[in-house]
Design a protein around this motif. Structure first.
Motif, PDB file in Angstrom:
ATOM      1  N   CYS A 189       0.885  -1.164  -0.021  1.00 24.72           N
ATOM      2  CA  CYS A 189      -0.115  -0.157   0.106  1.00 24.72           C
ATOM      3  C   CYS A 189       1.016   1.305  -0.007  1.00 24.72           C
ATOM      4  O   CYS A 189       1.807   1.407   1.156  1.00 24.72           O
ATOM      5  N   CYS A 208      -0.152   3.485   3.486  1.00 28.56           N
ATOM      6  CA  CYS A 208       0.334   3.233   4.820  1.00 28.56           C
ATOM      7  C   CYS A 208       1.311   2.155   5.053  1.00 28.56           C
ATOM      8  O   CYS A 208       1.903   1.641   6.130  1.00 28.56           O
ATOM      9  N   CYS A 214      -6.054  -1.676  -0.427  1.00 29.95           N
ATOM     10  CA  CYS A 214      -5.665  -1.944   0.971  1.00 29.95           C
ATOM     11  C   CYS A 214      -6.803  -1.946   2.052  1.00 29.95           C
ATOM     12  O   CYS A 214      -7.846  -1.025   1.636  1.00 29.95           O
ATOM     13  N   LYS A 267      -7.027  -1.032   5.199  1.00 27.03           N
ATOM     14  CA  LYS A 267      -7.038   0.131   5.938  1.00 27.03           C
ATOM     15  C   LYS A 267      -7.457   1.300   5.460  1.00 27.03           C
ATOM     16  O   LYS A 267      -8.241   2.026   6.047  1.00 27.03           O
ATOM     17  N   ASP A 268      -7.105   1.556   3.985  1.00 28.75           N
ATOM     18  CA  ASP A 268      -7.483   2.884   3.382  1.00 28.75           C
ATOM     19  C   ASP A 268      -7.999   2.752   2.047  1.00 28.75           C
ATOM     20  O   ASP A 268      -8.301   4.010   1.586  1.00 28.75           O
TER      21      ASP A 268
HETATM   22 ZN   LIG Z   1      -2.992   1.220   3.248  1.00 31.38          ZN
END
Ligand SMILES: [Zn+2]
Length: 215
Positions: free
Chosen positions: A129, A132, A149, A151-152
């Motif tokens: 990613c 992050c 990703c 997370k984001d």
């Molecule tokens: Zn990420």
């Protein structure tokens, strides 16, 4: 316990290092990390190393040897895992000399061995990613949504160096450089050849079994 961990790029050295230092409460001495620290702090050694790197050259053996021997001299009595050092027979011989002067020696060399095809699959399947820095793998560590990703939601990328051609060249260089080092150690130390083709936990258990009598 003083351990040297050897393994080609992609052999899972970082993961195994973590397991070993946690279990045996050892210091992790990574030559790459230590060099980065010297450069970041702008020490005399860091500046010297930087001048080589700026000109595209490898940092000479002597600088790495001085840096690591200095680090080892300050390590706690419990011991350490050396990661990325020694990389050449000259580095190993100088390290031995420094240890012998204190009546010490390397207790074990862990030589992680992985099949070339497996390393290529591990590395070429890696996706990063850009936001992050989370690491995924197209087979072993898939994100919840393909190519994004967890997370984001950023679009995952492949590092330019993570191609089969680059991996095979890196492996060839590693093997050429490391084979004489392994021979050197096999003549005088305990070398454990570790089959690192399996899952990380299985490799870890194999390493722990080898190290148990030494702990
Ligand atoms: Zn990420």
């Amino acid at each position: 316990m003083r351990i040297v961990l050897l393994g080609a790029p992609g052999a899972g050295k970082g993961t195994q290092c973590k397991y070993i230092v946690e279990k045996y409460r050892l210091l992790h001495l990574s030559s790459g990390d230590i060099l980065r620290r010297h450069r970041a702090q702008g020490t005399a050694l860091g500046k010297k190393a930087q001048s080589y790197m700026d000109s595209g050259a490898l940092v000479p053996d002597d600088i790495i040897i001085d840096m690591m021997i200095d680090e080892i001299a300050r390590a706690p009595a419990g011991g350490y895992v050396l990661d990325g050092f020694p990389r050449t027979v000259k580095q190993a011989a100088d390290l031995d000399k420094a240890l012998e002067s204190k009546k010490q020696k390397i207790d074990a060399i862990l030589n992680l061995q992985v099949n070339e095809k497996i390393i290529v699959r591990r590395i070429t399947g890696r996706r990063i990613c850009p936001k992050c820095a989370a690491v995924y793998h197209v087979e072993n560590l898939k994100p919840r949504v393909d190519g994004k990703c967890d997370k984001d939601g950023s679009l995952l990328l492949q590092r330019p160096d993570d191609t089969a051609e680059v991996v095979i060249t890196r492996l060839k260089n590693y093997n050429e450089q490391t084979a004489p080092l392994v021979d050197y150690y096999k003549r005088k130390n305990t070398v454990f050849d570790i089959d690192a083709n399996e899952e990380a936990e299985n490799v870890r258990d194999l390493i722990f079994r080898k190290l148990a009598p030494l702990a």
